[in-house]
Design a protein around this motif. Structure first.
Motif: not given
Length: 388
Positions: A208-211, A217-218, A359-361, A364-366
Motif C-alpha cells: 500500500p501507499v505509505l505516504g 526511499r523507504v 496511522a491508517r497507512n 494497511a502496511w502492517r
C-alpha cells in the motif's frame, strides 16, 4: 508454566493462574527438573509469579520442600501480588528470596546493583544498567522463540532446538524479518497446507501507499526502516517531543509490543515494552478504537500513580496523544503515541487529520506485511525443510 532462558546467568520460570493443592504436584515436578538443569548449567532460577492469582498452603509447602536446602543461593521469586506475598511471608522459606520485579532479580543475578529484596518497587530505576534492560528484553522474546522451536522440531523431525533456531534465523535473514516475528508466525499460522507449499495459491499484492516523507526511499519490505520513518513522521506531524509505535502481538491478543521510538530513554522503553492494558494511552486508544489525548499525565491519578505514568513523567512527558492504527476492516493492529513536555491538548485539527492518515497507512502496511513478507519467510522455511 513457561520456561524462558534469559542469559548465561539465569533462567526464568513463569507461573500463572492459581497454584492450588491440585497443582502442587505439577509445581514440584517442574521445580525438581528446572532446579537440576539450572544447577547443571550453573544458572540461577527465577520464578516470575506476577501472573499468579492465589497460592495454596500445599503449594507453599511444595515450594519449601524443593528450595529449603538452597538458603546459600536461594531461588528468586519476583512480581508476587499482595495476596501471594502475604502467603509466602507468613511461612519460613529460607530457600526463597522475594523481589518486587523481575528487573530487580536479574540485576542481582548479574551483580549490577546491590541486593534489593523486599524493598518497595520504584520507577524509574536510575541505577539499573542497560544490561538488565537487555536481559528483560530477552526474557520477553525467548518464550515465543522456544514455542516455535518446539513446533518446528515436531513438524520437521529436527534433531533439537539448535537446528530449529538455525531454521528460524535463516528465514529471518533471507527475508529481513526479525527472528521474533518469524517465530510468532510459526506459532500462530495454520499448519502447512501441502508438503511442498505452506500457502499454495496465495496472491502477492503490491504494497500500500505509505505516504511517508521520501517514501520512494523507504522499502516496504524492510520492517525496521518503515517503522523508523513512520515514528519520525509522527514527531514532525504532531510537533511532538517524542513518539513511539506499538504493534499488536499475534500470540498475546491483548498485548501491544513497542516496536519503534524516538526521544525515549531505555528505562521508559523497558517499562512500555509490553503493554497489556490501560491505563497506558496506547492501550486506551486501541481499546476505544479512537484517538485518546491526556492533557496532563500528572493530573490523572490512575495514570500518574501507575508505573507507565511514572515512566512518562520521568522522561519529561506531561501530555500524551495516542492514535490507533485501524485497517479498512476495522481491525486495530497498532498505536502511534506522541509525547509533549508541556501539559495541554496541543494538536490542531489539521495535525490530527495528518496523524490519523499516517496511522491508517501504517495499519494497511502492517496487514500487507503480515500476509506477504512474513508468509514469504514461512514459505522459505517450509521449502528448505521439504528439500532436506
Amino acid at each position: 508454566m513457561t520456561v524462558q532462558p534469559v542469559t548465561e546467568r539465569a533462567v526464568v520460570l513463569r507461573l500463572s493462574g492459581t497454584l492450588d493443592a491440585q497443582d502442587a504436584g505439577v509445581l514440584g515436578r517442574e521445580l525438581a527438573v528446572r532446579l537440576r538443569r539450572a544447577d547443571e548449567r550453573g544458572l540461577r532460577l527465577v520464578l516470575d509469579m506476577s501472573a499468579v492469582h492465589r497460592v495454596s498452603g500445599t503449594a507453599v509447602h511444595t515450594l519449601d520442600a524443593h528450595t529449603r536446602h538452597r538458603a546459600a543461593e536461594p531461588v528468586l521469586v519476583t512480581g508476587a501480588t499482595a495476596q501471594v506475598r502475604r502467603v509466602l511471608t507468613t511461612t519460613s522459606l529460607p530457600g526463597i528470596r522475594l523481589y518486587p520485579s523481575l528487573e530487580g532479580a536479574l540485576a542481582v543475578v548479574c551483580g549490577t546493583r546491590a541486593d534489593q529484596a523486599e524493598k518497595p518497587p520504584s520507577y524509574p530505576a536510575e541505577n539499573t544498567s542497560g544490561e538488565v534492560f537487555g536481559l528483560r528484553a530477552k526474557a520477553r522474546t525467548s518464550g515465543i522463540i522456544g514455542m516455535a522451536q518446539g513446533i518446528l522440531i515436531a513438524r520437521y523431525a529436527l534433531t533439537g532446538p539448535a537446528d530449529a533456531f538455525a531454521l528460524l534465523r535463516a528465514a529471518s535473514q533471507h527475508h529481513n524479518v526479525p527472528v521474533r516475528v518469524v517465530a510468532s508466525a510459526v506459532v500462530t499460522a495454520p499448519p502447512p497446507w501441502t508438503a511442498q507449499q505452506w500457502f499454495p495459491g496465495r496472491r502477492h499484492t503490491p504494497p500500500p501507499v505509505l505516504g511517508l516523507p521520501q517514501a520512494d526511499r523507504v522499502d516496504p519490505r524492510d520492517r525496521r526502516h518503515v517503522l523508523r520513518a513512520a515514528v519520525y513522521a509522527a514527531v514532525t506531524l504532531g510537533d511532538a517531543d517524542a513518539a513511539e509505535i506499538h504493534l499488536t502481538d499475534s500470540v498475546q491478543d491483548e498485548a501491544l509490543v513497542l516496536e519503534a521510538h524516538h526521544g525515549l530513554d531505555a528505562a521508559y522503553r523497558d517499562c512500555l515494552a509490553l503493554v497489556d492494558g490501560p491505563p497506558a494511552v496506547c492501550a486506551r486508544a486501541r481499546g476505544e478504537g479512537r484517538p485518546v489525548t491526556v492533557p496532563d499525565v500528572a493530573a490523572e491519578p490512575d495514570l500518574a500513580g501507575h508505573p507507565v505514568g511514572r515512566a512518562a513523567l520521568a522522561v519529561g512527558t506531561r501530555a500524551l496523544h495516542g492514535v490507533p492504527m485501524v485497517t479498512e476492516d476495522g481491525d486495530c493492529n497498532g498505536v502511534v503515541s506522541l509525547h509533549r513536555a508541556d501539559p495541554g491538548a496541543w494538536l490542531q485539527p489539521g495535525q490530527e487529520a495528518g496523524l490519523d492518515g499516517l496511522a491508517r497507512n501504517l495499519a494497511a502496511w502492517r496487514s500487507w506485511y503480515r500476509r506477504t513478507v512474513v508468509q514469504d519467510a514461512l514459505e522459505y522455511l517450509h521449502t528448505r525443510c521439504a528439500e532436506d
